[in-house]
Design a protein around this motif. Sequence first.
Motif, PDB file in Angstrom:
ATOM      1  N   THR A  43      19.793   2.149 -18.057  1.00  0.00           N
ATOM      2  CA  THR A  43      19.135   2.550 -19.299  1.00  0.00           C
ATOM      3  C   THR A  43      19.883   3.745 -19.869  1.00  0.00           C
ATOM      4  O   THR A  43      20.022   4.768 -19.195  1.00  0.00           O
ATOM      5  CB  THR A  43      17.668   2.941 -19.055  1.00  0.00           C
ATOM      6  OG1 THR A  43      16.995   1.868 -18.383  1.00  0.00           O
ATOM      7  CG2 THR A  43      16.960   3.212 -20.368  1.00  0.00           C
ATOM      8  N   SER A  91      10.112  -0.314 -10.820  1.00  0.00           N
ATOM      9  CA  SER A  91      10.347  -0.747 -12.197  1.00  0.00           C
ATOM     10  C   SER A  91      11.609  -0.072 -12.717  1.00  0.00           C
ATOM     11  O   SER A  91      12.088   0.904 -12.149  1.00  0.00           O
ATOM     12  CB  SER A  91       9.165  -0.389 -13.109  1.00  0.00           C
ATOM     13  OG  SER A  91       9.126   1.008 -13.357  1.00  0.00           O
ATOM     14  N   GLN A  94      12.862   4.579 -17.245  1.00  0.00           N
ATOM     15  CA  GLN A  94      12.823   4.855 -18.684  1.00  0.00           C
ATOM     16  C   GLN A  94      13.054   6.349 -18.895  1.00  0.00           C
ATOM     17  O   GLN A  94      12.471   7.177 -18.196  1.00  0.00           O
ATOM     18  CB  GLN A  94      11.469   4.448 -19.284  1.00  0.00           C
ATOM     19  CG  GLN A  94      11.120   2.992 -19.114  1.00  0.00           C
ATOM     20  CD  GLN A  94      12.014   2.097 -19.950  1.00  0.00           C
ATOM     21  OE1 GLN A  94      12.522   2.500 -20.990  1.00  0.00           O
ATOM     22  NE2 GLN A  94      12.213   0.864 -19.496  1.00  0.00           N
ATOM     23  N   ALA A 140       5.201  -1.946 -15.986  1.00  0.00           N
ATOM     24  CA  ALA A 140       5.733  -2.050 -17.347  1.00  0.00           C
ATOM     25  C   ALA A 140       5.507  -0.788 -18.181  1.00  0.00           C
ATOM     26  O   ALA A 140       4.975  -0.849 -19.283  1.00  0.00           O
ATOM     27  CB  ALA A 140       5.130  -3.263 -18.058  1.00  0.00           C
ATOM     28  N   GLU A 142       6.305   2.296 -20.693  1.00  0.00           N
ATOM     29  CA  GLU A 142       7.176   2.487 -21.855  1.00  0.00           C
ATOM     30  C   GLU A 142       6.687   3.685 -22.657  1.00  0.00           C
ATOM     31  O   GLU A 142       5.545   3.711 -23.127  1.00  0.00           O
ATOM     32  CB  GLU A 142       7.177   1.242 -22.735  1.00  0.00           C
ATOM     33  CG  GLU A 142       8.027   1.355 -23.989  1.00  0.00           C
ATOM     34  CD  GLU A 142       9.528   1.334 -23.705  1.00  0.00           C
ATOM     35  OE1 GLU A 142      10.305   1.747 -24.576  1.00  0.00           O
ATOM     36  OE2 GLU A 142       9.919   0.897 -22.605  1.00  0.00           O
ATOM     37  N   SER A 144       6.456   6.277 -25.939  1.00  0.00           N
ATOM     38  CA  SER A 144       6.551   6.135 -27.393  1.00  0.00           C
ATOM     39  C   SER A 144       7.814   6.803 -27.899  1.00  0.00           C
ATOM     40  O   SER A 144       8.466   7.565 -27.182  1.00  0.00           O
ATOM     41  CB  SER A 144       5.320   6.745 -28.067  1.00  0.00           C
ATOM     42  OG  SER A 144       5.238   8.134 -27.796  1.00  0.00           O
ATOM     43  N   TYR A 152       1.383   1.417 -20.674  1.00  0.00           N
ATOM     44  CA  TYR A 152       1.622   0.718 -19.421  1.00  0.00           C
ATOM     45  C   TYR A 152       0.552  -0.356 -19.237  1.00  0.00           C
ATOM     46  O   TYR A 152      -0.455  -0.379 -19.947  1.00  0.00           O
ATOM     47  CB  TYR A 152       1.594   1.685 -18.226  1.00  0.00           C
ATOM     48  CG  TYR A 152       0.280   2.419 -18.059  1.00  0.00           C
ATOM     49  CD1 TYR A 152      -0.681   1.984 -17.150  1.00  0.00           C
ATOM     50  CD2 TYR A 152      -0.008   3.549 -18.825  1.00  0.00           C
ATOM     51  CE1 TYR A 152      -1.899   2.647 -17.019  1.00  0.00           C
ATOM     52  CE2 TYR A 152      -1.215   4.212 -18.693  1.00  0.00           C
ATOM     53  CZ  TYR A 152      -2.155   3.764 -17.789  1.00  0.00           C
ATOM     54  OH  TYR A 152      -3.348   4.415 -17.662  1.00  0.00           O
ATOM     55  N   ALA A 193       6.470  -6.681 -19.746  1.00  0.00           N
ATOM     56  CA  ALA A 193       7.138  -5.600 -20.468  1.00  0.00           C
ATOM     57  C   ALA A 193       6.257  -5.142 -21.627  1.00  0.00           C
ATOM     58  O   ALA A 193       5.480  -5.915 -22.181  1.00  0.00           O
ATOM     59  CB  ALA A 193       8.499  -6.055 -20.996  1.00  0.00           C
ATOM     60  N   SER A 195       6.614  -2.668 -25.255  1.00  0.00           N
ATOM     61  CA  SER A 195       7.550  -1.944 -26.121  1.00  0.00           C
ATOM     62  C   SER A 195       6.803  -1.417 -27.335  1.00  0.00           C
ATOM     63  O   SER A 195       5.747  -1.923 -27.703  1.00  0.00           O
ATOM     64  CB  SER A 195       8.705  -2.858 -26.564  1.00  0.00           C
ATOM     65  OG  SER A 195       8.224  -3.970 -27.300  1.00  0.00           O
ATOM     66  N   TRP A 196       7.362  -0.367 -27.924  1.00  0.00           N
ATOM     67  CA  TRP A 196       6.799   0.237 -29.130  1.00  0.00           C
ATOM     68  C   TRP A 196       7.569  -0.247 -30.348  1.00  0.00           C
ATOM     69  O   TRP A 196       8.795  -0.299 -30.339  1.00  0.00           O
ATOM     70  CB  TRP A 196       6.892   1.764 -29.060  1.00  0.00           C
ATOM     71  CG  TRP A 196       6.015   2.388 -28.021  1.00  0.00           C
ATOM     72  CD1 TRP A 196       6.292   2.539 -26.692  1.00  0.00           C
ATOM     73  CD2 TRP A 196       4.731   2.955 -28.217  1.00  0.00           C
ATOM     74  NE1 TRP A 196       5.263   3.164 -26.047  1.00  0.00           N
ATOM     75  CE2 TRP A 196       4.293   3.437 -26.960  1.00  0.00           C
ATOM     76  CE3 TRP A 196       3.902   3.111 -29.334  1.00  0.00           C
ATOM     77  CZ2 TRP A 196       3.059   4.060 -26.790  1.00  0.00           C
ATOM     78  CZ3 TRP A 196       2.678   3.741 -29.161  1.00  0.00           C
ATOM     79  CH2 TRP A 196       2.263   4.207 -27.918  1.00  0.00           C
ATOM     80  N   SER A 208       3.428  -6.313 -26.477  1.00  0.00           N
ATOM     81  CA  SER A 208       3.533  -6.676 -25.065  1.00  0.00           C
ATOM     82  C   SER A 208       4.244  -8.010 -24.949  1.00  0.00           C
ATOM     83  O   SER A 208       4.224  -8.827 -25.876  1.00  0.00           O
ATOM     84  CB  SER A 208       2.139  -6.756 -24.411  1.00  0.00           C
ATOM     85  OG  SER A 208       1.331  -7.733 -25.057  1.00  0.00           O
TER      86      SER A 208
END
Length: 211
Positions: A43, A91, A94, A140, A142, A144, A152, A193, A195-196, A208
């Motif tokens: 990442t 996981s 991030q 999962a 993530e 913001s 999550y 997963a 995501s924003w 999601s």
Amino acid sequence: RSEIICSPSQGLAGITDILRVDPISGKTTRLLHAPNRQGLEPTLSPDGTAIAFDFDPYPKDARYPGRYEVGVVPATGGAPRAITHGFLAVSAVQWDRRGDGFWVVGFDPQNLLGPGRRVYHVSQQGQLKAITLANESARAVEPSGDGRLVAYVSRHFNGLSALSIANSDGTGQHALVDLTPEGANLDLPHVSAVSWKRSEEHTSELQSHHD
């Protein structure tokens, strides 16, 4: 200029390399070679100068199955640096977009028989701070775009699942959407997963992804 960072599988050798790929020419540069290591889900940092990844420091030691640590390597290549020691990450790592460490889901290394997987904030010095509650298992994670919130997927021990959110310091945890399928205790497809999505009004919206 944009470049692609990836870690392809090498067959029986497992995932051993982190590669940088030029999307125009296809030129590939090896940034990290770690024989017999697994994980290595790279990442890129928000400023583009470093790559975080997870790796197994004991790939052939049956005493430590799947013991993934958090590591960092310069985006230009070079010597990797282990951030955690004795952690159990489960996981992909991030980056904390505020520049102060990482987010990861893992097990408490001091209490492996206790609560399930929790969201942790990991500082650049390897200090762990549990963010989510001990009575639920997380996956999962993530952050913001502004780094103030963390999304999550939580699964309680009673079988209930939810898309949840918390402030980056762990306060204000609450469920947003009930994700519990019919037959809560069955092994059904789950959210893999989160995501924003950034809107034109500069507000964040959660999405999601199921597997």
